[in-house]
Enzyme design. Structure first.
Site, PDB file in Angstrom:
ATOM      1  N   LYS A  22       0.828  -1.215   0.000  1.00  0.00           N
ATOM      2  CA  LYS A  22       0.000   0.000   0.000  1.00  0.00           C
ATOM      3  C   LYS A  22       0.861   1.264   0.000  1.00  0.00           C
ATOM      4  O   LYS A  22       0.639   2.182  -0.782  1.00  0.00           O
ATOM      5  CB  LYS A  22      -0.910   0.009   1.241  1.00  0.00           C
ATOM      6  CG  LYS A  22      -1.539   1.371   1.524  1.00  0.00           C
ATOM      7  CD  LYS A  22      -2.383   1.387   2.769  1.00  0.00           C
ATOM      8  CE  LYS A  22      -1.678   1.853   4.010  1.00  0.00           C
ATOM      9  NZ  LYS A  22      -1.586   3.307   4.209  1.00  0.00           N
ATOM     10  N   ASN A  23       1.830   1.303   0.902  1.00  0.00           N
ATOM     11  CA  ASN A  23       2.556   2.563   1.068  1.00  0.00           C
ATOM     12  C   ASN A  23       3.520   2.860  -0.079  1.00  0.00           C
ATOM     13  O   ASN A  23       3.980   3.990  -0.227  1.00  0.00           O
ATOM     14  CB  ASN A  23       3.254   2.606   2.436  1.00  0.00           C
ATOM     15  CG  ASN A  23       2.218   2.779   3.548  1.00  0.00           C
ATOM     16  OD1 ASN A  23       1.076   3.185   3.284  1.00  0.00           O
ATOM     17  ND2 ASN A  23       2.593   2.463   4.771  1.00  0.00           N
ATOM     18  N   CYS A 118      -5.301   8.266   8.837  1.00  0.00           N
ATOM     19  CA  CYS A 118      -5.510   7.695  10.168  1.00  0.00           C
ATOM     20  C   CYS A 118      -5.176   8.693  11.263  1.00  0.00           C
ATOM     21  O   CYS A 118      -4.198   9.426  11.169  1.00  0.00           O
ATOM     22  CB  CYS A 118      -4.630   6.460  10.342  1.00  0.00           C
ATOM     23  SG  CYS A 118      -5.211   5.034   9.451  1.00  0.00           S
ATOM     24  N   ARG A 123       0.768  14.341  12.995  1.00  0.00           N
ATOM     25  CA  ARG A 123       1.040  14.225  11.567  1.00  0.00           C
ATOM     26  C   ARG A 123       1.380  15.558  10.878  1.00  0.00           C
ATOM     27  O   ARG A 123       0.728  15.968   9.910  1.00  0.00           O
ATOM     28  CB  ARG A 123      -0.109  13.498  10.858  1.00  0.00           C
ATOM     29  CG  ARG A 123      -0.506  12.226  11.580  1.00  0.00           C
ATOM     30  CD  ARG A 123      -1.213  11.252  10.724  1.00  0.00           C
ATOM     31  NE  ARG A 123      -0.303  10.511   9.881  1.00  0.00           N
ATOM     32  CZ  ARG A 123      -0.644   9.436   9.169  1.00  0.00           C
ATOM     33  NH1 ARG A 123      -1.868   9.001   9.216  1.00  0.00           N
ATOM     34  NH2 ARG A 123       0.230   8.820   8.419  1.00  0.00           N
ATOM     35  N   ASP A 306       3.791   0.344  12.139  1.00  0.00           N
ATOM     36  CA  ASP A 306       2.530  -0.141  11.557  1.00  0.00           C
ATOM     37  C   ASP A 306       2.174  -1.551  12.035  1.00  0.00           C
ATOM     38  O   ASP A 306       1.066  -2.025  11.772  1.00  0.00           O
ATOM     39  CB  ASP A 306       2.593  -0.101  10.023  1.00  0.00           C
ATOM     40  CG  ASP A 306       2.726   1.322   9.503  1.00  0.00           C
ATOM     41  OD1 ASP A 306       2.494   2.260  10.289  1.00  0.00           O
ATOM     42  OD2 ASP A 306       3.075   1.496   8.321  1.00  0.00           O
ATOM     43  N   ARG A 398      -9.350   0.342   3.632  1.00  0.00           N
ATOM     44  CA  ARG A 398      -8.460   1.332   3.020  1.00  0.00           C
ATOM     45  C   ARG A 398      -7.099   0.716   2.698  1.00  0.00           C
ATOM     46  O   ARG A 398      -6.444   1.126   1.749  1.00  0.00           O
ATOM     47  CB  ARG A 398      -8.219   2.476   4.018  1.00  0.00           C
ATOM     48  CG  ARG A 398      -9.207   3.587   3.971  1.00  0.00           C
ATOM     49  CD  ARG A 398      -8.710   4.755   4.815  1.00  0.00           C
ATOM     50  NE  ARG A 398      -7.275   4.918   4.642  1.00  0.00           N
ATOM     51  CZ  ARG A 398      -6.412   5.200   5.611  1.00  0.00           C
ATOM     52  NH1 ARG A 398      -6.834   5.362   6.843  1.00  0.00           N
ATOM     53  NH2 ARG A 398      -5.132   5.320   5.356  1.00  0.00           N
TER      54      ARG A 398
HETATM   55  C1  EPZ Z   1       4.156   6.746   6.483  1.00  0.00           C
HETATM   56  O1  EPZ Z   1       3.466   7.858   7.017  1.00  0.00           O
HETATM   57  C2  EPZ Z   1       3.139   5.648   6.350  1.00  0.00           C
HETATM   58  N1  EPZ Z   1       2.071   6.127   5.492  1.00  0.00           N
HETATM   59  C3  EPZ Z   1       2.586   5.276   7.711  1.00  0.00           C
HETATM   60  O2  EPZ Z   1       1.762   4.148   7.536  1.00  0.00           O
HETATM   61  C4  EPZ Z   1       3.742   4.874   8.636  1.00  0.00           C
HETATM   62  O3  EPZ Z   1       3.247   4.664   9.933  1.00  0.00           O
HETATM   63  C5  EPZ Z   1       4.796   5.959   8.669  1.00  0.00           C
HETATM   64  O4  EPZ Z   1       5.213   6.305   7.324  1.00  0.00           O
HETATM   65  C6  EPZ Z   1       6.037   5.563   9.440  1.00  0.00           C
HETATM   66  O5  EPZ Z   1       6.593   4.403   8.906  1.00  0.00           O
HETATM   67  C7  EPZ Z   1       2.245   6.124   4.179  1.00  0.00           C
HETATM   68  O6  EPZ Z   1       3.271   5.737   3.651  1.00  0.00           O
HETATM   69  C8  EPZ Z   1       1.100   6.605   3.370  1.00  0.00           C
HETATM   70  P1  EPZ Z   1       6.453   9.838   8.533  1.00  0.00           P
HETATM   71  P2  EPZ Z   1       4.152   9.282   7.001  1.00  0.00           P
HETATM   72  O7  EPZ Z   1       6.526  11.116   7.803  1.00  0.00           O
HETATM   73  O8  EPZ Z   1       5.026   9.378   5.801  1.00  0.00           O
HETATM   74  C9  EPZ Z   1       7.020  13.009  12.126  1.00  0.00           C
HETATM   75  C10 EPZ Z   1      -0.120   2.841   7.778  1.00  0.00           C
HETATM   76  O9  EPZ Z   1      -0.638   2.315   8.773  1.00  0.00           O
HETATM   77  N2  EPZ Z   1       6.997  14.020  11.056  1.00  0.00           N
HETATM   78  O10 EPZ Z   1       7.537   8.830   8.319  1.00  0.00           O
HETATM   79  O11 EPZ Z   1       3.102  10.291   7.158  1.00  0.00           O
HETATM   80  C11 EPZ Z   1       5.652  12.383  12.319  1.00  0.00           C
HETATM   81  O12 EPZ Z   1       4.849  13.150  13.185  1.00  0.00           O
HETATM   82  C12 EPZ Z   1       0.365   4.261   7.808  1.00  0.00           C
HETATM   83  O13 EPZ Z   1       0.033   2.248   6.696  1.00  0.00           O
HETATM   84  C13 EPZ Z   1       7.276  15.319  11.364  1.00  0.00           C
HETATM   85  O14 EPZ Z   1       7.521  15.682  12.515  1.00  0.00           O
HETATM   86  O15 EPZ Z   1       5.055   9.169   8.288  1.00  0.00           O
HETATM   87  C14 EPZ Z   1       6.032  11.016  12.862  1.00  0.00           C
HETATM   88  O16 EPZ Z   1       6.233  11.145  14.247  1.00  0.00           O
HETATM   89  C15 EPZ Z   1      -0.023   4.970   9.051  1.00  0.00           C
HETATM   90  N3  EPZ Z   1       7.263  16.252  10.347  1.00  0.00           N
HETATM   91  C16 EPZ Z   1       7.377  10.706  12.200  1.00  0.00           C
HETATM   92  O17 EPZ Z   1       7.864  11.961  11.718  1.00  0.00           O
HETATM   93  C17 EPZ Z   1       7.000  15.900   9.061  1.00  0.00           C
HETATM   94  O18 EPZ Z   1       7.016  16.780   8.193  1.00  0.00           O
HETATM   95  C18 EPZ Z   1       7.322   9.738  11.030  1.00  0.00           C
HETATM   96  O19 EPZ Z   1       6.353  10.169  10.090  1.00  0.00           O
HETATM   97  C19 EPZ Z   1       6.728  14.552   8.762  1.00  0.00           C
HETATM   98  C20 EPZ Z   1       6.724  13.627   9.771  1.00  0.00           C
END
Ligand code: EPZ
Length: 432
Positions: A22-23, A118, A123, A306, A398
């Protein structure tokens, strides 16, 4: 409104094939906007997020043909005259933020509605914004819209303050056609980051270092159409691994890349389960009550956030006390309240969950609060004594392709019921 009715305590036995990731899919589809030529994407999971994205692209003027039987999408974005995606459906999914990077990369301009997804934490997207600005874009956020504009995108060095999958991919999308070289330092190393880089390279991009914490992107003038197959879903595979262990079953999970699953395999072995790895499968045998274990979620190659919710369910019946530390999302414990209603004894303090293992969970009505919470509750239902009723299953749809059908093919007793209609038992379907 649909719900799942699970009659628990059935061992899962057999073989199951995992779908495409998915991702990776939700980033590769928007990446196809970067060229005017036709892209053919194979091994896409047949899930709501993919369908929603294809609809968004269509509404933008792209020609999109999705062949569910072949799990193939054919995208031609020659005629998207617009750099805007401000439809209601954009707000339905988190990954719509990839449209920002892709449109910026293609047109030097982008406008999208603020992404949804989610509810598992704040986020923020500050790292995406920082990356786009470093490339020369100006961004503004207001009235539910994010707008980005650049006269010219110019390569730059970007240090990510947090390891972010989304920011790493989005910066790659915006930088592939920028002038000069972009370096992302402290980049995410997840398999789907590598998959997106491979797709872009297949389109003619010049990206090196994906899978390490430093990615270099040399801008190219033009990207071309290509044919590409998405990697298998590491999280879906991990979900089946945990479900097999949880039901004391014996499941061979096929079509996977075992290397991507090492953190899960290691944790299940530590809990006393049997894990066998082949070239493209893992087989997990549940050997009785799991031993306690501590889990800390981390970016790849650490234990994936995840799968934190599914594994916490398994630990809820472990011998002894286990501790989970959720280091990625601060609010990813909403499933705990639900499994407490099934008899789990869990205390949550900020990012730490202290799980005192009980002998057995008991079926109860529960609510899926997000995608992986939904998967975790399905596993809880499979383990529990009696009947579990899960509502809000739209979250599961989803991100998991036919989850309950795949589980039924392994011997689970699950019924999907429309709250308006009478339920029907699912018949066993072959793994595709
Ligand atoms: C991706 O989300 C995945 N979603 C998430 O999977 C997954 O949990 C996550 O990566 C971590 O592996 C998709 O790929 C669509 P991040 P993403 O940016 O990219 C902080 C699922 O269940 N952060 O790696 O949105 C954030 O708050 C979903 O399939 C900032 O501070 O995650 C978090 O604590 C849920 N500023 C950490 O970084 C930013 O600009 C990691 O987030 C971006 C993120």
């Amino acid at each position: 409104m649909e719900k799942l009715i699970i009659r628990g305590r059935k061992k899962l036995v057999g073989r199951v094939h995992v779908s495409g990731a998915k991702n990776a899919a939700v980033a590769v589809i928007p990446a196809a906007l970067l060229t005017e030529e036709t892209c053919v994407i194979d091994n896409l999971p047949y899930i709501d997020d993919v369908l929603v994205l294809s609809e968004i692209l269509r509404q933008m003027g792209a020609q999109v043909v999705f062949e569910p039987g072949k799990r193939r999408m054919i995208i031609n974005a020659a005629n998207i005259g617009d750099y805007r995606a401000e439809f209601d459906i954009v707000r339905r999914m988190r990954a719509s933020y990839y449209l920002l990077g892709a449109l910026l990369g293609r047109f030097g301009r982008a406008e999208i509605s603020f992404p949804g997804g989610c509810e598992i934490g704040a986020r923020p997207i500050d790292q995406h914004v920082k990356g786009f600005e470093a490339l020369g874009a100006r961004l503004s956020i207001g009235h539910g819209l994010i707008k980005a504009k650049a006269d010219k995108l110019i390569g730059s060095e970007i240090y990510l303050d947090v390891v972010s999958v989304g920011a790493t991919i989005n910066i790659m999308l915006a930088a592939v056609k920028a002038e000069g070289t972009t370096t992302i330092v402290n980049a995410a190393k997840e398999p789907h980051v590598v998959d997106v880089a491979n797709f872009l390279n297949c389109m003619g991009a010049n990206i090196k270092g994906a899978g390490t914490d430093t990615i270099k992107i040399k801008g190219v003038d033009k990207l071309y159409g290509c044919e590409y197959s998405i990697i298998p879903d590491q999280i879906e595979a991990g979900t089946f691994m945990i479900a097999s262990a949880a039901t004391q079953g014996d499941v061979r999970i096929e079509g996977v890349i075992p290397k991507h699953l090492e953190a899960v395999s290691a944790k299940l072995l530590e809990m006393g389960m049997e894990v066998e790895e082949g070239d493209d499968y893992v087989r997990v045998r549940g050997t009785g009550r799991p031993r306690k274990a501590n889990v800390k979620t981390l970016p790849y190659p650490g234990f994936p956030t995840d799968l934190q919710q599914p594994i916490s369910v398994l630990l809820s019946v472990a011998e002894g006390t286990s501790i989970i530390t959720e280091n990625v999302w601060e609010a990813r414990y909403r499933h705990i309240e639900e499994i407490r209603r099934m008899g789990a004894i869990i205390k949550v303090e900020d990012r730490v969950a202290i799980i005192e293992g009980v002998d057995c969970l008991t079926g109860a009505p529960v609510v899926a609060t997000d995608l992986r919470a939904g998967a975790a509750l399905v596993i809880a239902g499979l383990m529990a004594d009696g009947v579990t009723e899960i509502t809000n299953v739209k979250h599961i749809d989803r991100g998991y392709e036919r989850l309950e059908q795949k589980l039924v093919s392994l011997g689970a007793d699950i019924e999907r019921m429309d709250t308006e209609q009478r339920g029907t038992h699912l018949s066993v379907v072959g793994n595709q």
